[in-house]
Design a protein around this motif. Sequence first.
Motif, PDB file in Angstrom:
ATOM      1  N   PRO A 179       0.183   2.472   6.710  1.00 58.06           N
ATOM      2  CA  PRO A 179      -1.080   1.935   7.243  1.00 58.06           C
ATOM      3  C   PRO A 179      -2.291   2.549   6.536  1.00 58.06           C
ATOM      4  CG  PRO A 179       0.383   2.724   9.001  1.00 58.06           C
ATOM      5  CD  PRO A 179       0.953   3.216   7.718  1.00 58.06           C
ATOM      6  N   THR A 180      -3.334   1.769   6.409  1.00 56.49           N
ATOM      7  CA  THR A 180      -4.581   2.299   5.855  1.00 56.49           C
ATOM      8  C   THR A 180      -5.261   3.180   6.902  1.00 56.49           C
ATOM      9  OG1 THR A 180      -5.751   0.332   6.620  1.00 56.49           O
ATOM     10  CG2 THR A 180      -4.977   0.329   4.366  1.00 56.49           C
ATOM     11  N   ASN A 181      -5.933   4.223   6.430  1.00 55.73           N
ATOM     12  CA  ASN A 181      -6.666   5.088   7.360  1.00 55.73           C
ATOM     13  C   ASN A 181      -8.048   5.462   6.853  1.00 55.73           C
ATOM     14  OD1 ASN A 181      -6.250   7.035   5.387  1.00 55.73           O
ATOM     15  ND2 ASN A 181      -4.562   8.027   6.472  1.00 55.73           N
ATOM     16  N   GLY A 182      -8.426   4.896   5.694  1.00 59.56           N
ATOM     17  CA  GLY A 182      -9.756   5.157   5.176  1.00 59.56           C
ATOM     18  C   GLY A 182      -9.941   6.505   4.515  1.00 59.56           C
ATOM     19  N   SER A 183      -8.850   7.235   4.262  1.00 62.65           N
ATOM     20  CA  SER A 183      -8.963   8.560   3.656  1.00 62.65           C
ATOM     21  C   SER A 183      -9.435   8.448   2.214  1.00 62.65           C
ATOM     22  CB  SER A 183      -7.619   9.286   3.707  1.00 62.65           C
ATOM     23  OG  SER A 183      -6.708   8.699   2.809  1.00 62.65           O
ATOM     24  N   SER A 184     -10.031   9.545   1.720  1.00 63.25           N
ATOM     25  CA  SER A 184     -10.537   9.545   0.350  1.00 63.25           C
ATOM     26  C   SER A 184      -9.397   9.439  -0.663  1.00 63.25           C
ATOM     27  CB  SER A 184     -11.349  10.814   0.098  1.00 63.25           C
ATOM     28  OG  SER A 184     -10.578  11.972   0.385  1.00 63.25           O
ATOM     29  N   ALA A 185      -8.226  10.022  -0.328  1.00 59.63           N
ATOM     30  CA  ALA A 185      -7.073   9.922  -1.245  1.00 59.63           C
ATOM     31  C   ALA A 185      -6.601   8.475  -1.352  1.00 59.63           C
ATOM     32  CB  ALA A 185      -5.948  10.821  -0.756  1.00 59.63           C
ATOM     33  N   GLN A 186      -6.540   7.770  -0.217  1.00 57.30           N
ATOM     34  CA  GLN A 186      -6.167   6.360  -0.259  1.00 57.30           C
ATOM     35  C   GLN A 186      -7.176   5.563  -1.082  1.00 57.30           C
ATOM     36  OE1 GLN A 186      -5.508   4.631   3.598  1.00 57.30           O
ATOM     37  NE2 GLN A 186      -3.624   5.779   3.968  1.00 57.30           N
ATOM     38  N   ALA A 187      -8.449   5.836  -0.860  1.00 54.03           N
ATOM     39  CA  ALA A 187      -9.490   5.114  -1.608  1.00 54.03           C
ATOM     40  C   ALA A 187      -9.364   5.359  -3.107  1.00 54.03           C
ATOM     41  CB  ALA A 187     -10.871   5.548  -1.116  1.00 54.03           C
ATOM     42  N   GLU A 188      -8.983   6.587  -3.503  1.00 51.20           N
ATOM     43  CA  GLU A 188      -8.864   6.898  -4.920  1.00 51.20           C
ATOM     44  C   GLU A 188      -7.683   6.164  -5.554  1.00 51.20           C
ATOM     45  OE1 GLU A 188      -9.880   8.829  -8.595  1.00 51.20           O
ATOM     46  OE2 GLU A 188     -10.926   8.151  -6.791  1.00 51.20           O
ATOM     47  N   LEU A 189      -6.546   6.126  -4.867  1.00 51.10           N
ATOM     48  CA  LEU A 189      -5.394   5.394  -5.407  1.00 51.10           C
ATOM     49  C   LEU A 189      -5.697   3.901  -5.498  1.00 51.10           C
ATOM     50  CD1 LEU A 189      -2.186   6.999  -3.820  1.00 51.10           C
ATOM     51  CD2 LEU A 189      -3.157   7.364  -6.081  1.00 51.10           C
ATOM     52  N   LEU A 190      -6.442   3.388  -4.521  1.00 48.48           N
ATOM     53  CA  LEU A 190      -6.849   1.977  -4.583  1.00 48.48           C
ATOM     54  C   LEU A 190      -7.781   1.751  -5.769  1.00 48.48           C
ATOM     55  CD1 LEU A 190      -7.456   1.269  -0.798  1.00 48.48           C
ATOM     56  CD2 LEU A 190      -5.882   0.004  -2.253  1.00 48.48           C
ATOM     57  N   ARG A 191      -8.702   2.683  -5.979  1.00 50.51           N
ATOM     58  CA  ARG A 191      -9.641   2.544  -7.091  1.00 50.51           C
ATOM     59  C   ARG A 191      -8.913   2.541  -8.432  1.00 50.51           C
ATOM     60  NH1 ARG A 191     -12.245   5.252 -10.859  1.00 50.51           N
ATOM     61  NH2 ARG A 191     -11.139   7.195 -10.417  1.00 50.51           N
ATOM     62  N   LEU A 192      -7.893   3.391  -8.541  1.00 51.97           N
ATOM     63  CA  LEU A 192      -7.132   3.463  -9.787  1.00 51.97           C
ATOM     64  C   LEU A 192      -6.270   2.225  -9.999  1.00 51.97           C
ATOM     65  CD1 LEU A 192      -5.983   7.200  -9.653  1.00 51.97           C
ATOM     66  CD2 LEU A 192      -7.852   6.231 -10.990  1.00 51.97           C
ATOM     67  N   GLY A 193      -6.012   1.483  -8.915  1.00 52.19           N
ATOM     68  CA  GLY A 193      -5.211   0.265  -9.037  1.00 52.19           C
ATOM     69  C   GLY A 193      -3.715   0.497  -8.937  1.00 52.19           C
ATOM     70  N   LEU A 194      -3.306   1.741  -8.637  1.00 57.35           N
ATOM     71  CA  LEU A 194      -1.872   2.017  -8.525  1.00 57.35           C
ATOM     72  C   LEU A 194      -1.292   1.417  -7.255  1.00 57.35           C
ATOM     73  CD1 LEU A 194       0.606   3.412  -9.699  1.00 57.35           C
ATOM     74  CD2 LEU A 194      -0.113   5.523  -8.578  1.00 57.35           C
ATOM     75  N   ILE A 195      -2.129   1.277  -6.236  1.00 61.02           N
ATOM     76  CA  ILE A 195      -1.704   0.642  -4.990  1.00 61.02           C
ATOM     77  C   ILE A 195      -2.683  -0.473  -4.650  1.00 61.02           C
ATOM     78  CG2 ILE A 195      -0.618   2.760  -4.122  1.00 61.02           C
ATOM     79  CD1 ILE A 195      -3.095   3.125  -2.324  1.00 61.02           C
ATOM     80  N   VAL A 196      -2.259  -1.345  -3.747  1.00 60.39           N
ATOM     81  CA  VAL A 196      -3.124  -2.416  -3.256  1.00 60.39           C
ATOM     82  C   VAL A 196      -3.065  -2.426  -1.742  1.00 60.39           C
ATOM     83  CG1 VAL A 196      -2.960  -3.898  -5.276  1.00 60.39           C
ATOM     84  CG2 VAL A 196      -1.245  -4.103  -3.470  1.00 60.39           C
ATOM     85  N   GLU A 197      -4.061  -3.039  -1.147  1.00 58.68           N
ATOM     86  CA  GLU A 197      -4.115  -3.146   0.310  1.00 58.68           C
ATOM     87  C   GLU A 197      -3.823  -4.579   0.720  1.00 58.68           C
ATOM     88  OE1 GLU A 197      -7.234  -2.359   4.008  1.00 58.68           O
ATOM     89  OE2 GLU A 197      -7.740  -1.690   1.980  1.00 58.68           O
ATOM     90  N   GLN A 198      -2.855  -4.738   1.626  1.00 57.15           N
ATOM     91  CA  GLN A 198      -2.495  -6.060   2.143  1.00 57.15           C
ATOM     92  C   GLN A 198      -2.288  -5.955   3.630  1.00 57.15           C
ATOM     93  OE1 GLN A 198       0.991  -7.395   0.053  1.00 57.15           O
ATOM     94  NE2 GLN A 198      -0.051  -7.601  -1.902  1.00 57.15           N
ATOM     95  N   GLN A 199      -3.114  -6.659   4.387  1.00 56.13           N
ATOM     96  CA  GLN A 199      -2.993  -6.710   5.845  1.00 56.13           C
ATOM     97  C   GLN A 199      -2.942  -5.298   6.441  1.00 56.13           C
ATOM     98  OE1 GLN A 199       0.533  -9.112   6.292  1.00 56.13           O
ATOM     99  NE2 GLN A 199      -0.594 -11.012   6.109  1.00 56.13           N
ATOM    100  N   ASP A 200      -3.936  -4.490   6.072  1.00 51.90           N
ATOM    101  CA  ASP A 200      -4.070  -3.119   6.579  1.00 51.90           C
ATOM    102  C   ASP A 200      -2.887  -2.232   6.214  1.00 51.90           C
ATOM    103  OD1 ASP A 200      -6.553  -3.602   7.722  1.00 51.90           O
ATOM    104  OD2 ASP A 200      -5.676  -4.360   9.569  1.00 51.90           O
ATOM    105  N   GLN A 201      -2.157  -2.596   5.173  1.00 47.15           N
ATOM    106  CA  GLN A 201      -1.044  -1.788   4.687  1.00 47.15           C
ATOM    107  C   GLN A 201      -1.262  -1.495   3.202  1.00 47.15           C
ATOM    108  OE1 GLN A 201       2.149  -0.945   6.453  1.00 47.15           O
ATOM    109  NE2 GLN A 201       0.816  -1.317   8.199  1.00 47.15           N
ATOM    110  N   LEU A 202      -0.899  -0.282   2.796  1.00 46.22           N
ATOM    111  CA  LEU A 202      -0.982   0.080   1.385  1.00 46.22           C
ATOM    112  C   LEU A 202       0.400  -0.054   0.764  1.00 46.22           C
ATOM    113  CD1 LEU A 202      -3.256   3.254   1.465  1.00 46.22           C
ATOM    114  CD2 LEU A 202      -3.912   0.890   1.058  1.00 46.22           C
TER     115      LEU A 202
END
Length: 992
Positions: free
Chosen positions: A453-476
């Motif tokens: 689940p997404t939680n808005g953490s800075s680490a999650q945001a960084e991985l999303l920014r790098l494009g290594l992960i994507v967000e789909q329906q509140d899931q990473l």
Amino acid sequence: MKPLGKVLQQADLISSEQLEIALQEQSHITGLRLGEILALHGWLKQETADFFSQQWPTLLEQKTKQPLGKYLEKAGLLNQQQITTILVEQQQKKLRFGELAVLKGWLKPTTIKFFLEHLALESQLQQYLTQQGASPSSQSPVQIAKLNLEMVLPQQNNLKVSNPVENSAFAANSIEQESARLRLFSRSTIKLFKLDEKASNPEVLLAEVLAWTDGQPILTQKLCRLLAESEVEIAAGAEAATVQQLVENSLIKNWETQIAAEHLQGIGDSIIHNQQCDPLSLLELYQRIWQAGEINSNDSPEQAELLRLRLVVQKQNQLKVANRIYQAVFDRNWIEQESVKIKLFSRKNAELDAKASDPEVLLAEVVAWTNEQPILTQKLCQLLAESVVHLTAGSEVGTVQQLVENRLINNWETQVASEHLQYIRDSIIHNQQYDPLSLLELYQRIWQEGAVPTNGSSAQAELLRLGLIVEQQDQLKVANRIYQAVFDRNWIEQESVRLRLFSPSNIKLYKLDEKAACPEIVIAEILSWTDGQPILTQKICQILADSDIFIAAGAEAATVQQLVENSLIKNWETQVAAEHLQSIHESLIHNHQCDSLLLLELYQQIWQQEEIPNDDRSREQAELLRIGLVILKKDKLKLGNRIYQAVFNRHWVKLELEKIIRASLAQTTIYNPIPATHTWTVGNTVTSPEPKGTKRFLVLLAIAGLMVCGSSVMVLGFSVFRWLQVETIFKQGNALLQQGKHQEAIAKYNKLLKLDSNYYQSWTNRGYALAGLKDYNQMLESCTTATIINPEAVYAWNCRGEALYNLKQSEEAIAAFDKAISFNPKDPVFWINKTEALITLKQPDKALETINQGIKLLKQIWETERKDANAKELAIGLTYQARVLLQKQEYEGALKAYEQALKYNPNYFIALRGKGIALQNLKRDDQAIAQFYSLIERPQLTNNEKAEAWYYLGLSLCKFGQAQRAIAAFDQALKLKPDYPAAEQGKRACPS
């Protein structure tokens, strides 16, 4: 003549609340007309207000009537491009002008009716309403609006102007007049949305809103509405944080499903499907503006189009993104993805078209691997374009997979996408913003669990920014299958160990800076032995820290080798890593999940061949991976490291195999397997292999009784060794069965039955192997033989039931399943198989009672074990429950059951498809269409599953009155599955 406000309200262009506020403001501020106030709020275009105040009275007097489109253009309600589009489509669809305007969401049906009643010929009004299925006298404006509520395209909001301050049409230009407008905007907005009741300082709150929207009317209205509906009292000083949180959570994050989705989607679509300029050129220009922050304006058509769309604004001869919300939504990732889509799915890619009989399927396979990641998609398409092979229909999957594995994944550091993949790697390992180890640990969680689940953490945001992960329906999730294969578990573990070891604190902890001239080279040598295994790595580092040696430059390899051989490998049972190595030994020899003999044989094969292909269905392979003795690299199983290879060598394997055989001769129980996890599929259920009952030979007594003559001992010896042979063949057959090698498994079972024809477990599992070949007649014979040999053989009865079901003898199948249930009522497999048969016989009440019992058992298993496999089984059970409820026409209950199943397994195709079918039956066709579209976009679907999704989408579109799109969907289904009678029938039945 009616007042302007009344006319606009009758035309359904403003609401009564908007009119009331505007009239109140007009009474307080002199010099402003009603139309100007409405335009200032963004509720109406200025040209629309001017049209109704200046031209409308004259037009009512004219007898000569113009086409409806002319009036709508004069009123600023449609532009020339929209009118041209409607006129073109009129020739194709044979619909009225007004109806097409409503269908496209450009105007409300009540607005069209207003114009027709007041200006158009009576015949036009009659034709328009006849098209809707009623006469003018029989329908109110509310009824006409209701007729159009279920159109596919949503109608747009009336707030269509850009920044009302920047684009005002007031005559006066003085500073005092401009200030009055701003004060008016602030006061009226605060009053309209009751911001003075929500905040201690409403002016500051509104200023924070405008800092995000830059006055864009729709976004401003949406954000103010969110503030008005919130229950939070905003204290002084908290305005910025409150507005930012609302913007990020309710507008930007997952914006496609948020409150401004319609507006933002309209902006995106206006670029991607632009008719005035090349969409790719528009995207490239917008990308320049987004990256640079601002660029010099010129008179290019592309700049003019972006300004017209109001995605950008012009300030002091500079173009900038219009507001921060657009900047966050239409970001670099969006730009890259849309660019790829345009390049890929346009028909301009002649090179790729020439490479395949079905280029659309080929592109879909590419996207299944890349998930539209721009660089990977481009690289893979380039590889396909450069290949000399022409791909025939059906060969796309294998060809793309081979290219991906051989040219992108295997040895990726030297392949065509190495630069991009190396950038991803370095962005994590050498991250300057966040702790790289924390990023790796988060990525490891996502990789292992599939989604978190997404939680808005800075680490999650960084991985999303790098494009290594994507967000789909509140899931990473990992962004694509290529990243998943390259940055796999082994890579994660290796990099984690490297990060820990190469950190200054660890070098200092183990005194490596004091022990070696080049500590980094020493660490690299250690890792060449341990392959990053944490315990072994730590042990060697500790040995170095405790030693008195100093390692000179160039002596690192020899020194580390000597330490490893003398302090870990030789006499390993008494050395520093003895406890760890002993645990590996025990996990192999006394394993509780798999047969130790089979584990050792598999390990011996890997040791001798160095690597073997991975097989996800092999329990033994999975167990060796879990123990850590082997690792998975590029879909191959290899030894975990050089230390394991040296300790658990060929000689060790030979000794342990001999011990197991000697121990087997002394055992009194022939075989006691651990039951496998239940597995089943719809229609062709293949249950776990039949466990053998206890069968005692009383070996010691036999030996005592037969010591009289040597020949008897020879007979005993032959019996024991034949038993060992039978057991070995049975295990080999089961392993083949679990791997899906049905023909080979049958050969093993046949061989066994020649040695022991009463071995009922072999008859049972032979039946399951025959099910894999869809030979249900022989399956029935084999399983029936097992029940004759042992009438209490529970899985044999289940096997017999499955064979009967597949032979369309459902009543006899139920009797067999009932037998299995009587012997073991706690196995949910039997209850679910019985449910399937009851559904076929159209006995939904009994089926519901049966499946509820199965679900109860599955929930008990889930609550006890909480394994991923248990969750997936529970999802299957709930899907059966939904099918029963569909048969009972309890569609709401069926929908809830499918949604419950998806909570346990979000990727379960049958439940995803079933949810769409339930929505169809509830006549919620717009939601059904959305469900099937989202299903089609999933990358892991097989061609058959994609074909089914297109077929059901076609049914929904047809019911929704979208015949052309429905037929296109049926055609897509037939492309993927040419022999698909249901799709053919659906295509014929849908009226064009």
